[in-house]
Design a protein around this motif. Sequence first.
Motif: not given
Lengths: 340, 340
Positions: B66-76
Amino acid sequence: MDSVNEPAEGLVVGVDSGGSGLRVALAEAAGGTVLDTLTSREPVRTGPGGISAAHFLEQVLPAVRALRERAATGAAEAATGRPVLAVAVGAAGMATLGDELRAELPGAFAEAWGVRRLVLAADAVTAYAGALGQRPGAVVAGGTGMIALGTDLASWRRADGWGHLLGDCGSGAWIGRAGLEAAMRAHDGRRGGSAGLLARAEKLFGPAAGLPGALYPRTDRPAVLASFAPEVGACAAAGDPVAADVLARAAAHIADAAEAVCPAGPGALVALTGGLFRMGDPLLVPLRAALAERIPHARTVAPAGDPLAGAVGLASALATGTLRLPDDPSLLALFDGGAA
Amino acid sequence: MDSVNEPAEGLVVGVDSGGSGLRVALAEAAGGTVLDTLTSREPVRTGPGGISAAHFLEQVLPAVRALRERAATGAAEAATGRPVLAVAVGAAGMATLGDELRAELPGAFAEAWGVRRLVLAADAVTAYAGALGQRPGAVVAGGTGMIALGTDLASWRRADGWGHLLGDCGSGAWIGRAGLEAAMRAHDGRRGGSAGLLARAEKLFGPAAGLPGALYPRTDRPAVLASFAPEVGACAAAGDPVAADVLARAAAHIADAAEAVCPAGPGALVALTGGLFRMGDPLLVPLRAALAERIPHARTVAPAGDPLAGAVGLASALATGTLRLPDDPSLLALFDGGAA
């Protein structure tokens, strides 16, 4: 029965009930000479209503019947028996867990033996009566725990006996705990440590780092702590200054409790009872000094007898109308319905 | 993935697991800037094999996802993610109950994220790293319990942390227990009592004679004792000399522990962390004096961060090859399998 009105011919019953079982004594009402005793190793159960009256009576009624039969000199006397004029029961937990005993024992004893004179006392009171009889003073009862009880014959004073976290200062658990703390200090290299106590702790319980795992899961933690107290005594006797300091502090705490309950007037007596004091000089030498400083007016005497002897003494005093120790709702409850 | 070999672009995970739950932080590998955190209020269970690795992973793996998803800047980026280069876990009980974590976490993290660099540390170590980073010195962590940890960057020294019966001298439980003992002394009329502490104890727990019944049946006795520590602080602040003496003795014990673990050389730092020290001046004034006397060469500093910040700092140091805190089989276990 005419003999009921002649106490010299009657009998009394004393009971000492504690964590390791129950002892019952049959004695002469006049003088309190013990004729015979019986011991049960089954401690009286504690239920939701406190100490179980039913479980207590299950053990005491047959024990007294057996004692009376053994004491009878002939078949005819065994059938009728010499009358029981008074009963005294000392029980651990009587003050806080004795409601059921206080509610049911007077009726049960009246029905069983026609006895109407009954004392229900805390074990500290029977310890007092055993040690000092009916004289004013203070008694310190020390074992795993520690409690002091004193009286000027007008009222009772109690000090400590609050358990290993809130008090029991100077008790076996207190001394053992302080000794183990000093062992862990040595293990860590903190001030106040004792290499001698560390060596003894590791011999008894294994490597120091495993001590928490050996102690905390136990349900009898105070007894585990107290099991180290003799090692503190031996270590002090061997010249270890940290162990000697633990015992000096224990002695000061014990004297604090004695001071708080000892009557002020001249002639007060102090007695030390219980297994704690079998540690001997390493504890008794500083304790005598602390008592001399705290209560110089009191004289320390050897206890005359044990708590069972105290219960017998209370029953005898009640039967012969010579009870001088003061009654108290939780410490010494008196039921005196007169002769049957 | 090329980025694995470019630490500046990677991430690290820090975990702080304790009695009140678990916190997870995602941070930049270089510099350790925290991007986001998640908190679970469910403490990791302890089973027959110690702290449960399965229960730990059940909480940490989804939290990091969840933390990695929230930290990601885009879908890719969310699909592939920036790589996790290192993980540091600080857990209460790691030293004695961490076998299962040490056996299972390296493989589980390698499988989940391809991460091979892992630190499993005692909570005292993450507290140290949070407070002082990678500088030599001593950290005292105080709350219900009390432990001191020190390092000269060659090895660790530990003092106390042995629990409320064997030590934790000067802790919240220690202060609360000593305060309640002083309350019972006042109740009994023994020396060393405090009427102020007795009044506060009765307000909090009810009549003094009922205190044993309120305390001993509890399974969280150390926490109950520690709940009285703030009252001792307030009572001392109000001028009670007995309460002030309890805190002076606590301060001396805490300084004993700091002294035992603090490196001898000049430049050593000392930090005090944990809820105990929020008591403020009544404890801190005598503690500063005791530290100045015991370890005059050390400088007391405010802790830079909390144990979660310490875990992040350890992970960041591991990821960037700058870990200076010494490894130790039970305090700081290092698993460095290199880049995936």
